[in-house]
Motif scaffolding. Sequence first.
Motif, PDB file in Angstrom:
ATOM      1  N   VAL A  92      59.728  28.429  19.823  1.00  0.00           N
ATOM      2  CA  VAL A  92      58.705  29.033  20.681  1.00  0.00           C
ATOM      3  C   VAL A  92      57.454  29.270  19.844  1.00  0.00           C
ATOM      4  O   VAL A  92      57.485  29.211  18.611  1.00  0.00           O
ATOM      5  CB  VAL A  92      59.179  30.363  21.298  1.00  0.00           C
ATOM      6  N   GLY A  93      56.345  29.563  20.519  1.00  0.00           N
ATOM      7  CA  GLY A  93      55.124  29.907  19.806  1.00  0.00           C
ATOM      8  C   GLY A  93      55.185  31.346  19.332  1.00  0.00           C
ATOM      9  O   GLY A  93      55.795  32.202  19.982  1.00  0.00           O
ATOM     10  N   LYS A  94      54.570  31.643  18.202  1.00  0.00           N
ATOM     11  CA  LYS A  94      54.634  33.009  17.684  1.00  0.00           C
ATOM     12  C   LYS A  94      53.954  33.999  18.628  1.00  0.00           C
ATOM     13  O   LYS A  94      54.311  35.184  18.662  1.00  0.00           O
ATOM     14  CB  LYS A  94      54.037  33.097  16.288  1.00  0.00           C
ATOM     15  N   GLN A  95      52.984  33.525  19.427  1.00  0.00           N
ATOM     16  CA  GLN A  95      52.331  34.430  20.375  1.00  0.00           C
ATOM     17  C   GLN A  95      53.303  34.903  21.453  1.00  0.00           C
ATOM     18  O   GLN A  95      53.139  35.977  22.024  1.00  0.00           O
ATOM     19  CB  GLN A  95      51.124  33.739  21.010  1.00  0.00           C
ATOM     20  N   THR A  96      54.322  34.082  21.735  1.00  0.00           N
ATOM     21  CA  THR A  96      55.358  34.509  22.688  1.00  0.00           C
ATOM     22  C   THR A  96      56.069  35.740  22.157  1.00  0.00           C
ATOM     23  O   THR A  96      56.348  36.695  22.898  1.00  0.00           O
ATOM     24  CB  THR A  96      56.384  33.377  22.917  1.00  0.00           C
ATOM     25  N   ILE A  97      56.371  35.730  20.873  1.00  0.00           N
ATOM     26  CA  ILE A  97      57.046  36.880  20.262  1.00  0.00           C
ATOM     27  C   ILE A  97      56.130  38.090  20.249  1.00  0.00           C
ATOM     28  O   ILE A  97      56.533  39.198  20.633  1.00  0.00           O
ATOM     29  CB  ILE A  97      57.514  36.522  18.837  1.00  0.00           C
ATOM     30  N   TYR A  98      54.879  37.895  19.846  1.00  0.00           N
ATOM     31  CA  TYR A  98      53.955  39.027  19.797  1.00  0.00           C
ATOM     32  C   TYR A  98      53.678  39.599  21.188  1.00  0.00           C
ATOM     33  O   TYR A  98      53.331  40.784  21.326  1.00  0.00           O
ATOM     34  CB  TYR A  98      52.637  38.599  19.137  1.00  0.00           C
ATOM     35  N   ARG A  99      53.828  38.774  22.217  1.00  0.00           N
ATOM     36  CA  ARG A  99      53.621  39.261  23.572  1.00  0.00           C
ATOM     37  C   ARG A  99      54.742  40.212  23.996  1.00  0.00           C
ATOM     38  O   ARG A  99      54.531  41.118  24.801  1.00  0.00           O
ATOM     39  CB  ARG A  99      53.529  38.072  24.530  1.00  0.00           C
ATOM     40  N   TRP A 100      55.944  40.009  23.446  1.00  0.00           N
ATOM     41  CA  TRP A 100      57.112  40.803  23.861  1.00  0.00           C
ATOM     42  C   TRP A 100      57.477  41.917  22.881  1.00  0.00           C
ATOM     43  O   TRP A 100      58.081  42.903  23.271  1.00  0.00           O
ATOM     44  CB  TRP A 100      58.322  39.880  24.051  1.00  0.00           C
ATOM     45  N   TRP A 101      57.141  41.746  21.607  1.00  0.00           N
ATOM     46  CA  TRP A 101      57.541  42.728  20.597  1.00  0.00           C
ATOM     47  C   TRP A 101      56.388  43.026  19.645  1.00  0.00           C
ATOM     48  O   TRP A 101      55.603  42.134  19.318  1.00  0.00           O
ATOM     49  CB  TRP A 101      58.712  42.194  19.764  1.00  0.00           C
ATOM     50  N   PRO A 102      56.282  44.259  19.149  1.00  0.00           N
ATOM     51  CA  PRO A 102      55.184  44.603  18.244  1.00  0.00           C
ATOM     52  C   PRO A 102      55.445  44.227  16.789  1.00  0.00           C
ATOM     53  O   PRO A 102      54.514  44.209  15.978  1.00  0.00           O
ATOM     54  CB  PRO A 102      55.089  46.127  18.388  1.00  0.00           C
ATOM     55  N   SER A 103      56.703  43.949  16.431  1.00  0.00           N
ATOM     56  CA  SER A 103      57.022  43.683  15.036  1.00  0.00           C
ATOM     57  C   SER A 103      58.349  42.939  14.930  1.00  0.00           C
ATOM     58  O   SER A 103      59.118  42.875  15.890  1.00  0.00           O
ATOM     59  CB  SER A 103      57.140  44.997  14.261  1.00  0.00           C
ATOM     60  N   LYS A 104      58.631  42.414  13.735  1.00  0.00           N
ATOM     61  CA  LYS A 104      59.912  41.739  13.541  1.00  0.00           C
ATOM     62  C   LYS A 104      61.063  42.735  13.597  1.00  0.00           C
ATOM     63  O   LYS A 104      62.178  42.379  13.985  1.00  0.00           O
ATOM     64  CB  LYS A 104      59.928  40.959  12.224  1.00  0.00           C
ATOM     65  N   ALA A 105      60.806  43.984  13.208  1.00  0.00           N
ATOM     66  CA  ALA A 105      61.845  45.012  13.297  1.00  0.00           C
ATOM     67  C   ALA A 105      62.252  45.236  14.747  1.00  0.00           C
ATOM     68  O   ALA A 105      63.440  45.395  15.059  1.00  0.00           O
ATOM     69  CB  ALA A 105      61.348  46.314  12.675  1.00  0.00           C
ATOM     70  N   ALA A 106      61.272  45.254  15.631  1.00  0.00           N
ATOM     71  CA  ALA A 106      61.566  45.437  17.054  1.00  0.00           C
ATOM     72  C   ALA A 106      62.350  44.258  17.601  1.00  0.00           C
ATOM     73  O   ALA A 106      63.256  44.419  18.430  1.00  0.00           O
ATOM     74  CB  ALA A 106      60.262  45.622  17.836  1.00  0.00           C
ATOM     75  N   VAL A 107      62.017  43.048  17.143  1.00  0.00           N
ATOM     76  CA  VAL A 107      62.773  41.861  17.550  1.00  0.00           C
ATOM     77  C   VAL A 107      64.220  41.999  17.105  1.00  0.00           C
ATOM     78  O   VAL A 107      65.162  41.782  17.879  1.00  0.00           O
ATOM     79  CB  VAL A 107      62.175  40.575  16.931  1.00  0.00           C
TER      80      VAL A 107
END
Length: 209
Positions: A47-62
């Motif tokens: 996936v694109g990294k913006q997809t992750i940033y759209r759903w979570w604020p940090s890698k810890a939250a992921v």
Amino acid sequence: MASHKAPDSSRRSDRSRRAIHDAALALVGEIGYGRTTIEGIAARAGVGKQTIYRWWPSKAAVLLEAYLDLQNRSAEQAPEGTDEAEYAIADTGDLAADLKAVLRATVDELNDPVTEAPTRALAAEGIIDPELGAEFAEKLLEPQIGLYVTRLRAAQRAGQVRDDIDPRVAVELLIAPLTHRWLISGLPLTHEYADAIVDLALRGLSTDA
């Protein structure tokens, strides 16, 4: 003329979210939390990294959501007919045996390569990120502690544990040494050690003490 259904965006989102969860858990296990990045998770999940940033604020939250999802998947895979009551600590009438059984299971889980790395990462990150730590405690630790409290209260009613004992505090006598050895000391975490913790704790909790 053939009709074409529009893509189901919710199903696509679910697949992407699951792929991201799996990627985060895999990378933390393979290269460690410190070297895991949002970009790495995105590439692994496709996936694109913006997809992750759209759903979570940090890698810890992921990682936290991925870990909780892993726990939920384990519950979903339980035999048909299993309900929440079946996850309670067994009450066979033998408090020592019941506590040893659950602490031994905890040892096995903490030593499991699938869960060890993310659990360590979340425990450490929760210290420097109070919000993450509070969510980790609320959603994972407190429900598990509640199972111990319920079992100890039953032991009090049965006359096996002193009435002046606060079960919530007593739980820490059982799980804190286990956590300290696993997270800090680097000493081996074994069933024998879990049994020793129970034996020592019950010397102070038991009405026979």
